[in-house]
Write a protein that holds these residues in place. Sequence first.
Motif, PDB file in Angstrom:
ATOM      1  N   LEU A   1      -6.490  -0.996   6.371  1.00 25.00           N
ATOM      2  CA  LEU A   1      -5.158  -0.611   6.827  1.00 25.00           C
ATOM      3  C   LEU A   1      -5.024  -0.772   8.337  1.00 25.00           C
ATOM      4  CD1 LEU A   1      -4.695   2.603   4.656  1.00 25.00           C
ATOM      5  CD2 LEU A   1      -3.447   0.451   4.378  1.00 25.00           C
ATOM      6  N   ILE A   2      -6.053  -0.358   9.050  1.00 25.96           N
ATOM      7  CA  ILE A   2      -6.030  -0.471  10.516  1.00 25.96           C
ATOM      8  C   ILE A   2      -6.009  -1.939  10.934  1.00 25.96           C
ATOM      9  CG2 ILE A   2      -7.353  -0.029  12.614  1.00 25.96           C
ATOM     10  CD1 ILE A   2      -8.382   2.551  11.242  1.00 25.96           C
TER      11      ILE A   2
ATOM     12  N   ARG B   1       0.640   3.635  -3.286  1.00 24.62           N
ATOM     13  CA  ARG B   1       0.056   4.954  -3.061  1.00 24.62           C
ATOM     14  C   ARG B   1       1.067   6.070  -3.326  1.00 24.62           C
ATOM     15  NH1 ARG B   1      -4.794   5.111   0.157  1.00 24.62           N
ATOM     16  NH2 ARG B   1      -5.543   2.998   0.592  1.00 24.62           N
TER      17      ARG B   1
ATOM     18  N   GLU C   1       0.825  -1.206   0.000  1.00 21.17           N
ATOM     19  CA  GLU C   1       0.000   0.000   0.000  1.00 21.17           C
ATOM     20  C   GLU C   1       0.863   1.261   0.000  1.00 21.17           C
ATOM     21  OE1 GLU C   1      -3.594   0.408  -0.024  1.00 21.17           O
ATOM     22  OE2 GLU C   1      -3.161  -1.571  -0.860  1.00 21.17           O
TER      23      GLU C   1
ATOM     24  N   LYS D   1      -8.737   0.203   2.119  1.00 22.64           N
ATOM     25  CA  LYS D   1      -9.208   1.480   2.626  1.00 22.64           C
ATOM     26  C   LYS D   1      -8.810   1.577   4.092  1.00 22.64           C
ATOM     27  CE  LYS D   1     -12.981   1.817  -0.705  1.00 22.64           C
ATOM     28  NZ  LYS D   1     -14.451   1.983  -0.915  1.00 22.64           N
ATOM     29  N   ALA D   2      -9.235   2.647   4.749  1.00 20.57           N
ATOM     30  CA  ALA D   2      -8.799   2.891   6.126  1.00 20.57           C
ATOM     31  C   ALA D   2      -9.062   1.710   7.062  1.00 20.57           C
ATOM     32  CB  ALA D   2      -9.462   4.162   6.661  1.00 20.57           C
TER      33      ALA D   2
END
Length: 362
Positions: free
Chosen positions: A180-181, A86, A82, A176-177
Motif C-alpha cells: 500500500l505504501i 476491504r 483495496e 499488505k502495508a
Amino acid sequence: MCEQPPASTPHHRGLVAASAEEPGTRRRLRGVVQVGGCVVLSAVSAELLAAYADNTGRLGPIMFAVVFFTALYGAPALLVREITRRAGWGWDSMLLLMLSLAIAQACLIDQSLFSEDYQNYDGWTETYQATLIPAVGVSVYNAFNFILGHVIYSFGAPIALAEAWKPHKAEDPWLKAPGLILAAAAYFVAAGLIISDPESQNASVSQLLGASLLVIACVGCAYALGKRHQKKASHGADEGASAPAVATVFAVMLALACLLNLTGEDWWGVAMAVAVTTVGGALIVVSARRRGWGLRHVAAVALAFLVSRGVLAFTYEPLTGTVAAWSKYTHNAVMLSLVLVAGWCALKIPGPSSTPGRSASA
C-alpha cells in the motif's frame, strides 16, 4: 511390513518443510504476478494500446511508458480496489472512486481538459473548439472522452480482468502495508512529475476548485453506495432469470464499444456517445442483477472495450511524430496480443475449487 523413515530424521524433516513451504511460495508468487500483471495492463490499456503517441513502435520509450504509467494509473487502481474490497463495497462504489481518479487526472494532474493545444497533438485545437463551453473553458467531447476513458481503460478494465484471473480470491485484499505504501508513493511521485510540467498547468483557480469539489462528491457517493451494498449483500443473492452467456455479453459490449469509439467529435457525436454509454450501462446493471452473473461476465465487458480499442488502433496514425508502417503495426499487434492473453486468462472456465459466487455484483 515396510517401515516408514522416522519423522525425526533430517531427510524427512527437510521433505516436510519443503512440502509445507511450496504451496505458500506458489501462492505468493501468483499474487505478485496478478498484481504486477494488473498494473502493467493498466499502463498498456490506458496509453499504449491506442498507439496515439510518438512512442509507438519504439522499444525504449515503450518500456519507460510502461514503468511510468504503471505508477500513474496502475498504482491508484490498486489503491481504489483495496479500499473497495476491504470495505466490502461493490463495483458501483469502485467505479465512483475510479471516476474521482479520472476527474483528478484530467483536471488536477495533467489538466489536459483545460488545454487548447495539449502536447501539440494533431487535431487537438479543432476538437477542443467543436464542443467548447466558453463559460467554463471545457470541451464537452473531451470531458466525456477523457474521463470515461480513464474509468474504463486506466482503472476499470485492468482490475476486472485481473480479479477474474483468481476468482476464488476476487474479494480478498491484494496488498499488505508495504504494498500500500509503495503504491501510494509511486502514484504521488508520478502525479507530482506531471503537475510540475508547464504543459500541465492549464487550469484556472476556479477550474481547479470545481474539479476538486467533483472529486469529493464522487468519493462521498461511493461511500453512500458502499453502505447500501453492504446491507444488500447481507440479504443474499437475487433470484429470477439467469444472466446472459459470457459470449453474449462480450459480443454485445464489443459492438457498443466499437460504436462508442467511432462517434464523432462534434455535438452530435457527444449525443451519440452519451446514448451508447447509457444503453451499455443499463444493460450491465440489469444483467448484473440476474442469477449467475459473475466475474467472467465482468471480465467479458472489460475485454470487449480493450479489444475494440486495440483493433481500431490499426486504422489510424499516431497523433504526433512519424512512425514506420511495419513498426506501427507490430506495436499494434503486440499490444492487442497482450490484451487477448489477459482476456483468455480471465475468461477460461474456472476449476471446481475456484468457482466464484456473486462477488462481481454491481
